[in-house]
Structure formats: C-alpha cells, structure tokens
Write a protein that holds these residues in place. Structure first.
Motif, PDB file in Angstrom:
ATOM      1  N   THR A 135     -39.125   3.066  -2.918  1.00 55.82           N
ATOM      2  CA  THR A 135     -38.238   3.970  -2.179  1.00 55.82           C
ATOM      3  C   THR A 135     -38.424   3.806  -0.680  1.00 55.82           C
ATOM      4  N   ALA A 136     -39.680   3.616  -0.245  1.00 57.05           N
ATOM      5  CA  ALA A 136     -39.938   3.381   1.177  1.00 57.05           C
ATOM      6  C   ALA A 136     -39.226   2.124   1.655  1.00 57.05           C
ATOM      7  N   ALA A 137     -39.318   1.065   0.873  1.00 59.80           N
ATOM      8  CA  ALA A 137     -38.667  -0.191   1.256  1.00 59.80           C
ATOM      9  C   ALA A 137     -37.160  -0.034   1.294  1.00 59.80           C
ATOM     10  N   LEU A 138     -36.601   0.693   0.315  1.00 56.13           N
ATOM     11  CA  LEU A 138     -35.154   0.908   0.278  1.00 56.13           C
ATOM     12  C   LEU A 138     -34.675   1.650   1.525  1.00 56.13           C
ATOM     13  N   VAL A 139     -35.372   2.719   1.892  1.00 57.45           N
ATOM     14  CA  VAL A 139     -34.978   3.480   3.077  1.00 57.45           C
ATOM     15  C   VAL A 139     -35.193   2.663   4.342  1.00 57.45           C
ATOM     16  N   ALA A 140     -36.256   1.876   4.384  1.00 58.47           N
ATOM     17  CA  ALA A 140     -36.471   1.007   5.540  1.00 58.47           C
ATOM     18  C   ALA A 140     -35.326   0.012   5.695  1.00 58.47           C
ATOM     19  N   VAL A 141     -34.825  -0.499   4.576  1.00 59.77           N
ATOM     20  CA  VAL A 141     -33.676  -1.412   4.611  1.00 59.77           C
ATOM     21  C   VAL A 141     -32.433  -0.694   5.130  1.00 59.77           C
ATOM     22  N   VAL A 142     -32.172   0.501   4.595  1.00 62.16           N
ATOM     23  CA  VAL A 142     -30.972   1.248   4.983  1.00 62.16           C
ATOM     24  C   VAL A 142     -31.024   1.632   6.466  1.00 62.16           C
TER      25      VAL A 142
ATOM     26  N   ALA B  10     -26.143   9.291  -2.656  1.00 58.93           N
ATOM     27  CA  ALA B  10     -26.366   9.350  -4.107  1.00 58.93           C
ATOM     28  C   ALA B  10     -27.839   9.418  -4.497  1.00 58.93           C
ATOM     29  N   ASN B  11     -28.668  10.015  -3.628  1.00 58.34           N
ATOM     30  CA  ASN B  11     -30.109   9.976  -3.847  1.00 58.34           C
ATOM     31  C   ASN B  11     -30.771  11.069  -3.006  1.00 58.34           C
ATOM     32  N   PRO B  12     -31.318  12.118  -3.630  1.00 56.54           N
ATOM     33  CA  PRO B  12     -31.952  13.191  -2.856  1.00 56.54           C
ATOM     34  C   PRO B  12     -33.125  12.727  -2.000  1.00 56.54           C
ATOM     35  N   ALA B  13     -33.949  11.832  -2.506  1.00 58.23           N
ATOM     36  CA  ALA B  13     -35.101  11.360  -1.729  1.00 58.23           C
ATOM     37  C   ALA B  13     -34.644  10.602  -0.494  1.00 58.23           C
ATOM     38  N   VAL B  14     -33.678   9.703  -0.671  1.00 52.89           N
ATOM     39  CA  VAL B  14     -33.150   8.940   0.459  1.00 52.89           C
ATOM     40  C   VAL B  14     -32.485   9.883   1.456  1.00 52.89           C
ATOM     41  N   THR B  15     -31.806  10.902   0.969  1.00 52.78           N
ATOM     42  CA  THR B  15     -31.172  11.883   1.847  1.00 52.78           C
ATOM     43  C   THR B  15     -32.211  12.572   2.718  1.00 52.78           C
ATOM     44  N   ILE B  16     -33.303  12.991   2.111  1.00 48.35           N
ATOM     45  CA  ILE B  16     -34.382  13.640   2.877  1.00 48.35           C
ATOM     46  C   ILE B  16     -34.968  12.674   3.899  1.00 48.35           C
ATOM     47  N   GLY B  17     -35.242  11.446   3.485  1.00 49.47           N
ATOM     48  CA  GLY B  17     -35.823  10.465   4.396  1.00 49.47           C
ATOM     49  C   GLY B  17     -34.925  10.195   5.591  1.00 49.47           C
ATOM     50  N   ARG B  18     -33.625  10.128   5.358  1.00 49.04           N
ATOM     51  CA  ARG B  18     -32.682   9.802   6.429  1.00 49.04           C
ATOM     52  C   ARG B  18     -32.507  10.943   7.424  1.00 49.04           C
TER      53      ARG B  18
ATOM     54  N   SER C  82     -42.107   0.368 -12.990  1.00 50.78           N
ATOM     55  CA  SER C  82     -41.792   1.798 -13.038  1.00 50.78           C
ATOM     56  C   SER C  82     -40.407   2.116 -13.573  1.00 50.78           C
ATOM     57  N   GLY C  83     -39.585   1.096 -13.783  1.00 48.09           N
ATOM     58  CA  GLY C  83     -38.196   1.344 -14.112  1.00 48.09           C
ATOM     59  C   GLY C  83     -37.320   1.323 -12.882  1.00 48.09           C
ATOM     60  N   ALA C  84     -37.936   1.244 -11.684  1.00 41.87           N
ATOM     61  CA  ALA C  84     -37.204   1.146 -10.408  1.00 41.87           C
ATOM     62  C   ALA C  84     -36.174   2.246 -10.254  1.00 41.87           C
ATOM     63  N   HIS C  85     -36.603   3.492 -10.425  1.00 41.90           N
ATOM     64  CA  HIS C  85     -35.690   4.611 -10.220  1.00 41.90           C
ATOM     65  C   HIS C  85     -35.366   4.763  -8.740  1.00 41.90           C
ATOM     66  N   PHE C  86     -36.389   4.949  -7.915  1.00 40.45           N
ATOM     67  CA  PHE C  86     -36.257   5.167  -6.461  1.00 40.45           C
ATOM     68  C   PHE C  86     -35.330   6.332  -6.161  1.00 40.45           C
TER      69      PHE C  86
END
Length: 249
Positions: free
Chosen positions: A31-38, A193-201, A78-82
């Motif tokens: 998830t950290a890598a995904l948000v870093a990319v975004v 489409a992702n609560p965690a990414v929303t919080i990070g952003r 992990s199933g890569a939920h993120f």
C-alpha cells in the motif's frame, strides 16, 4: 476462494499458509508503494506540464503499471489487497462459506494498509522535496464525485470477486490494474476506490491530494460501493443449478 497455497493468489485470495506477520508486512509495503506511485507521479507530472489532461494521463499510466507490478509481486504473499474494502469484502464472503481472511486477519490487514498509505504519501513528498506532511487543500466533496466513488468501488469489487467466482484470478494483475486505469478517466472522482489510499492522500497538498474534510464522504461512498459490488457479484455469479433441481422446480 482459491486452493490453499495457490501460487497464483491475487486480490480476494489470501494464501493461509503464509505467516500473518509476512502478510501484514506485504500489505503495508504494497500500500505504501502504491500511494508513493500515485502521489509521486502526480508531483512529477505537475512539474513537467501545466496541461491537466497530460498530468492525469501520466498519473494514471504510472498507477496502472505500478499496481500491476505490486499485485504480481505480493499477490502470492498476502493476496495483494492494498485496500480495506477488498479485505472487508473478502472477510464478509468468508463468513458466508467462501475462502478468505478471518476477522483477526482483517483486523491486522486494515491498519497495515492505512499506515502504509500514510507512509507512502510521506515518502513521495520526501523524494520530491515537498513538506513531509502538509494537509491537502483539494476539496472533493461534491455529490457527483461521491457517486463516482460508489461506481468505481462497486466495479472494483465486482471485478475481483467475479474473477474469483469464475476461477480466473490469474488475470487479476492485468485486469485490476487496467480497471483502475480506466476508472481514472470514466469516473468523476478519478477512482480513489480505496479508504486507505484516501487517508494517505490527505497528507499531501499535491496533485493527488484530498482535503481531510472530504475524506469521510469518500470513505462512506467507497463502503457503499463495496456493498453494491458484492450484491452484483451475488446476482451475476449465482451458482448454477443442477438439472435435477431445475426439473424439481
């Protein structure tokens, strides 16, 4: 949802033999890598051009490629939920007899995803010399944007769990990344489409940011979208009835 130990595991299919600490680490790092990319690609894009269309194109392409790679790499762990809505949806389906994460595992996954998202936003800001934590001023509270989040999240859940129901999770890296890339453009909200990414952003006042005051509305819309998505999965992917059952009816 898939056989235990399946090496092709992807979102919606968590290999239970992998230690929970390893899965939590995979969810946090992924998830950290995904948000870093975004966030990072958004900062890079705004530094290269003032054309908002080109900025969004660069941001979406980076996200597609980054997400696909992360699913391929961490899916078998992990199933890569993120994404908390994916984790919660999998927990819900597991309660109804399908494979998936337990309540204890979900309670570990979700905080790992949120911490990872915040860390990813801070990392992206650090790489580009931005303030490490600066609350976003990008208001995203209009009703049409919330509808976009419902649609984006419902489609994501339908895709992931539809692939699981039809035993085609091996296509998840390409399918999920492609869907998110498309949803950047066909939804008004650009598909968080992702609560965690929303919080990070919310922690970055850059191209990809979202004002903290807009976060609860987005998360509510995403949870509503997850419910809609699961309802569509149940409706569209009904178990086939045997000939005996049909004749008896």
């Amino acid at each position: 949802m898939t056989p235990v130990g399946d090496p092709q595991a992807a979102p919606g299919a968590t290999p239970p033999r992998t230690p929970l600490v390893a899965r939590a680490a995979a969810e946090l790092v992924g998830t950290a890598a995904l948000v870093a990319v975004v966030v990072g690609s958004g900062i890079q894009a705004t530094g290269l051009t003032r054309d908002v269309g080109l900025q969004l194109l660069a941001n979406s392409l980076a996200t597609v490629f980054g997400l696909g790679v992360l699913i391929v790499l961490l899916g078998p762990v992990s199933g890569a939920h993120f994404n908390p809505v994916v984790t919660l949806a999998e927990w819900w389906t597991a309660r109804r007899g399908d494979g998936g994460v337990t309540a204890r595992e979900a309670a570990v996954y979700v905080p790992s995803q949120i911490v990872g998202a915040i860390a990813g936003a801070i990392l992206a800001d650090a790489m580009f010399g931005e303030p490490l934590v600066e609350w976003s001023t990008h208001e995203r509270s209009a009703g049409n944007l919330l509808l976009g989040e419902v649609v984006a999240t419902a489609g994501l859940i339908l895709l992931i769990f539809g692939l699981a129901r039809t035993d085609r999770l091996r296509f998840a890296p390409v399918a999920v990344a492609s869907y998110i890339g498309a949803a950047y453009w066909f939804t008004s909200s650009t598909s968080f489409a992702n609560p965690a990414v929303t919080i990070g952003r919310a922690f970055t006042d850059t191209f990809a940011g979202i004002a903290p005051a807009s976060v609860p509305g987005f998360i509510g819309a995403q949870l509503a979208g997850a419910v809609v998505g699961l309802a569509l999965v149940a409706l569209i992917f009904m178990p086939a009835r045997s000939a005996e059952t049909q004749s008896a009816g």
